[in-house]
Design an enzyme around this catalytic site. Structure first.
Site, PDB file in Angstrom:
ATOM      1  N   SER A 564       0.339  -1.429   0.398  1.00  0.00           N
ATOM      2  CA  SER A 564       0.454   0.143  -0.104  1.00  0.00           C
ATOM      3  C   SER A 564       0.819   1.610  -0.372  1.00  0.00           C
ATOM      4  O   SER A 564       1.231   2.150  -1.143  1.00  0.00           O
ATOM      5  CB  SER A 564      -0.733  -0.101   1.248  1.00  0.00           C
ATOM      6  OG  SER A 564      -2.041   1.075   1.006  1.00  0.00           O
ATOM      7  N   ASP A 649     -10.368  -4.581  -5.097  1.00  0.00           N
ATOM      8  CA  ASP A 649      -9.434  -3.386  -4.138  1.00  0.00           C
ATOM      9  C   ASP A 649     -10.315  -2.248  -4.538  1.00  0.00           C
ATOM     10  O   ASP A 649     -10.588  -1.659  -5.743  1.00  0.00           O
ATOM     11  CB  ASP A 649      -7.731  -3.042  -4.328  1.00  0.00           C
ATOM     12  CG  ASP A 649      -7.022  -2.283  -2.982  1.00  0.00           C
ATOM     13  OD1 ASP A 649      -8.030  -1.342  -2.759  1.00  0.00           O
ATOM     14  OD2 ASP A 649      -6.041  -2.560  -3.166  1.00  0.00           O
ATOM     15  N   HIS A 684      -7.953  -4.937  -1.456  1.00  0.00           N
ATOM     16  CA  HIS A 684      -6.259  -4.613  -0.436  1.00  0.00           C
ATOM     17  C   HIS A 684      -6.304  -5.560   0.374  1.00  0.00           C
ATOM     18  O   HIS A 684      -4.908  -5.116   0.257  1.00  0.00           O
ATOM     19  CB  HIS A 684      -6.844  -3.865  -0.318  1.00  0.00           C
ATOM     20  CG  HIS A 684      -6.298  -2.596   0.056  1.00  0.00           C
ATOM     21  ND1 HIS A 684      -5.428  -1.857  -0.673  1.00  0.00           N
ATOM     22  CD2 HIS A 684      -5.040  -2.162   1.883  1.00  0.00           C
ATOM     23  CE1 HIS A 684      -4.203  -1.127   0.131  1.00  0.00           C
ATOM     24  NE2 HIS A 684      -4.215  -1.405   1.598  1.00  0.00           N
TER      25      HIS A 684
END
Length: 715
Positions: A564, A649, A684
């Site tokens: 991320s 995501d 995610h």
């Protein structure tokens, strides 16, 4: 809860701190890597180019892979390309499948598959989670407290023998997950009277939830489900729920009151946040008498409260909206407690105010320049403050006067002692009316542990430590804290772990470095049992920055990883100094920074402008362009790279890492391995099952070992 998108921080420090003296890789090793790639009879996927021009401030950018963005996630061409990339990844890694299977067997072999969490006493019951052998998901369970009249104690233990009260399974996620490829419970809340359970369910990985309410004894539904909501959920008494929903850009913008038995369409909207730079979140006070509704941007946060005994009154302002001031709230007795951060009090202070005169605030714990107040937890007789000093987390406990007595400046806080030099410690749910604080603790060599701490006597009792099978002995591992001085003089802490009988510390050891760097979030040293498969092969693992001249490794043995926000960091540094790294793993990386930040229709974009700067303004446009990974790919040699993504995501769209890989394939000048793995049924946080997550670890570790030429020959 406010969603987080990654933000690049200190990438120049990251690069500078990893410069190291060269050591020569043998020609034999270099040739063997090249030969293994050339022997593959499968060509890497080549994404088609469709010219897409974007112009701003006289600057023209061309994105040949813009077509890979499909918000519906159903375009046949896009899905076909993603499947080609997955197939290519599988093919390139097929030669080390035996090693991957071996690592997975090691990792799973350390796991005690049938286990329970540390039971938590709530009123008449102990609540806990149970895992079963061979099952991916947990059971949510409870047992009645046999000795109900006994006062809470750190020595309290849930009976489990044949004479103990029977276990009752409230919800079995394994059964619920049978019909879904992905399954995640985002909230599991028991009503104050213990008769009902509300839980939030995500079956795609897109973090859009459905909330179900069931009878805790019979598991029968209590009313219709709430659809299209977040996992932010609190009970308002025994017959009502407070929850939030999102707008079209997935920003939590409305908070609702739902009466059980009523249709969702009749729910009362308590507040609608129309400012697209702000998002809503919920928190119940430890006393369970109030629900706090907060609206926050990146630098401003203000709070409303809902009196659970008078929900018909709606929300009342507790702290006003003041630009640049963040406030968090809780309650005890006849006072609200407020944690406040501002430009002047950048490390936060704690105030108290009477319930009937919220403007009459008293500072009870002042701001300190060297100590950051991160969280607070209230009890009937104590205030617990979670702080950070010299980079390390700490817990300080203060005794409070009787509820009817005035509150003044707190003195004589008692600090909890920990055994490791570097560690992680986090709040855990505790009983408000007791003197027992529960917290979670772990370190790079200490498995996740749960402690109960007597706030009167100062005694800590270990209630649960995760079992690590396979002969694990924490004494075999060394954890260290080092400091590196950045170019601007900043002291950057480094957390390090290695196995003392395998590491030479002469620059020849392999090292995996993990980095994040966003939103004032510290990646504290944490234990991960699967990581032992690297440490037991002679790897060093480090969090943050490490200097090659300290002889922990050389650049030919240095691998880097980030997810991320950390994925953005990885993308930036391999563009800046690709020669410093042997391999890079970028998980769900936010790499198309400028294009995304210019598009307010993409989730999370508008809420980020306040912190990053708005690229619709020229100064921020060119600054973002200077580090945006997709915009800075050049014709140069790159290290071996593994990039991952999740099709569903909503925090970092799959198309960003897909574009990053496609452009790298087109422009890079080396023959080093470049792999892209997109989970088509996850978001995610990747796959949802606990064994599936272990398989992902095994895959990443195998990739790292493969690129370092440390994979054993096939038997």
């Amino acid at each position: 809860m406010l969603q987080i998108r990654p933000l690049l921080v200190n990438s120049d420090h990251f690069v500078r701190l990893f410069k190291s003296s060269s050591s020569t890789i043998s020609l034999r090793r270099s040739l063997s890597v090249r030969a293994s790639l050339l022997s593959s009879n499968m060509e890497p996927p080549i994404a088609k180019k469709v010219k897409h021009e974007m112009e701003m401030f006289g600057d023209v950018r061309v994105d040949n892979y813009y077509w890979l963005r499909d918000d519906s996630r159903s375009d046949p061409q896009v899905l076909a390309y993603l499947r080609e990339e997955n197939a290519y990844t599988d093919h390139l890694m097929s030669g080390t499948k035996q090693l991957e299977d071996q690592i997975y067997k090691e990792i799973r072999g350390r796991l005690k598959e049938d286990d329970i969490s540390a039971p938590l006493r709530r009123g008449l019951y102990y609540y806990y989670k149970r895992t079963l052998e061979g099952k991916e998901y947990v059971q949510h369970c409870r047992r009645i407290v046999a000795n109900i009249g006994a006062e809470a104690s750190v020595y309290d233990t849930m009976p489990t023998g044949p004479d103990a009260p029977p276990e009752h399974v409230l919800l079995d996620e394994n059964i619920k997950a049978q019909e879904h490829g992905f399954y995640s419970i985002g909230a599991f809340k028991v009503s104050p009277n213990n008769k009902l359970v509300a839980y939030a369910e995500d079956t795609k990985g897109d973090e859009i939830y459905t909330v179900y309410v069931i009878d805790s004894e019979s598991q029968t539904p209590a009313g219709e489900p709430l659809v299209g909501v977040t996992s932010d959920l609190e009970w308002a008494g025994d017959d009502a729920l407070v929850y939030t929903t999102r707008d079209e850009i997935l920003r939590p913008d409305k908070v609702w009151l739902h009466k059980l038995g009523m249709k969702q369409s009749t729910d009362r909207c308590l507040y609608h946040e129309k400012d697209t730079m702000f998002s809503l979140d919920l928190a119940a006070s430890e006393s369970k008498k109030f629900i706090f509704v907060s609206s926050e941007s990146k630098i401003t946060r203000f709070v409303f409260y809902l009196d659970i005994s008078k929900t018909e009154d709606g929300l009342t302002v507790l702290t006003p909206r003041l630009d640049g001031t963040d406030t968090w709230a809780s309650h005890r007795g006849d006072h609200f407690f407020i944690k406040r951060r501002s430009d002047e009090c950048f490390n936060s202070e704690i105030l108290a105010c009477p319930l009937d005169n919220t403007s009459a605030t008293t500072v009870i714990l002042p701001h300190r320049p060297s100590v950051n107040i991160q969280d607070m937890q209230l009890f009937s007789d104590h205030l617990v403050v979670y702080e950070r000093e010299n980079g390390l987390p700490k817990i300080t406990v203060y005794c409070l006067p009787a509820t009817r007595e005035p509150l003044g400046r707190l003195q004589g806080g008692k600090t909890v002692d920990f055994v490791d030099p570097i560690y992680s410690v986090d709040p855990s749910e505790s009983q408000f009316s007791s003197s027992v604080l529960r917290f979670r603790y772990n370190s790079l060599r200490t498995p996740p542990s749960v402690y109960d701490y007597d706030m009167n006597s100062g005694i800590s009792v270990l209630k649960k430590i995760d079992v690590v099978l396979g002969g694990f002995d924490s004494a075999n591992y060394i954890t260290e804290r080092q400091w590196a001085t950045a170019a601007d003089g900043t002291q950057i802490p480094i957390s390090i772990v290695y196995r003392k009988d395998l590491v030479k510390l002469d620059g020849s050891d392999a090292l995996l470095l993990y980095g994040y760097g966003s939103y004032e979030i510290c990646i504290d040293p944490y234990f991960k049992a699967s990581r032992l498969s690297l440490l037991d092969r002679g790897f060093i693992f480090a969090i943050a920055h490490i200097r090659g001249e300290k002889k922990y490794c050389s650049k030919e043995k240095l691998c880097i990883e980030g997810r991320s926000a950390g994925g953005l960091l990885i993308g930036a540094v391999i563009n800046m100094r690709p020669d410093l790294f042997k391999a890079a793993v970028a998980g769900v990386p936010f790499v198309d920074v400028l294009t995304t930040m210019l598009d307010p229709t993409i989730p999370l974009t508008t809420s980020e402008w306040e912190e990053w700067g708005d690229p619709r303004k020229e100064e921020f446009y060119f600054y973002m362009k200077s580090y945006s990974p997709v915009d800075n790919i050049t014709a140069q040699n790159y290290p071996a790279i593994l990039v991952t993504a999740g099709l569903n995501d909503t925090r970092v769209m799959y198309s960003e890492p897909a574009k990053f890989v496609a452009k790298l394939r087109d422009m890079k000048t080396d023959d080093n391995i470049l792999l892209f793995k997109c989970e088509l049924g996850a978001g995610h946080f990747s796959k949802s099952g606990r064994f599936e997550k272990l398989q992902e670890d095994a895959f990443i570790y195998t990739f790292i070992i493969k690129t370092l030429n440390m994979a054993p020959a096939l038997s």
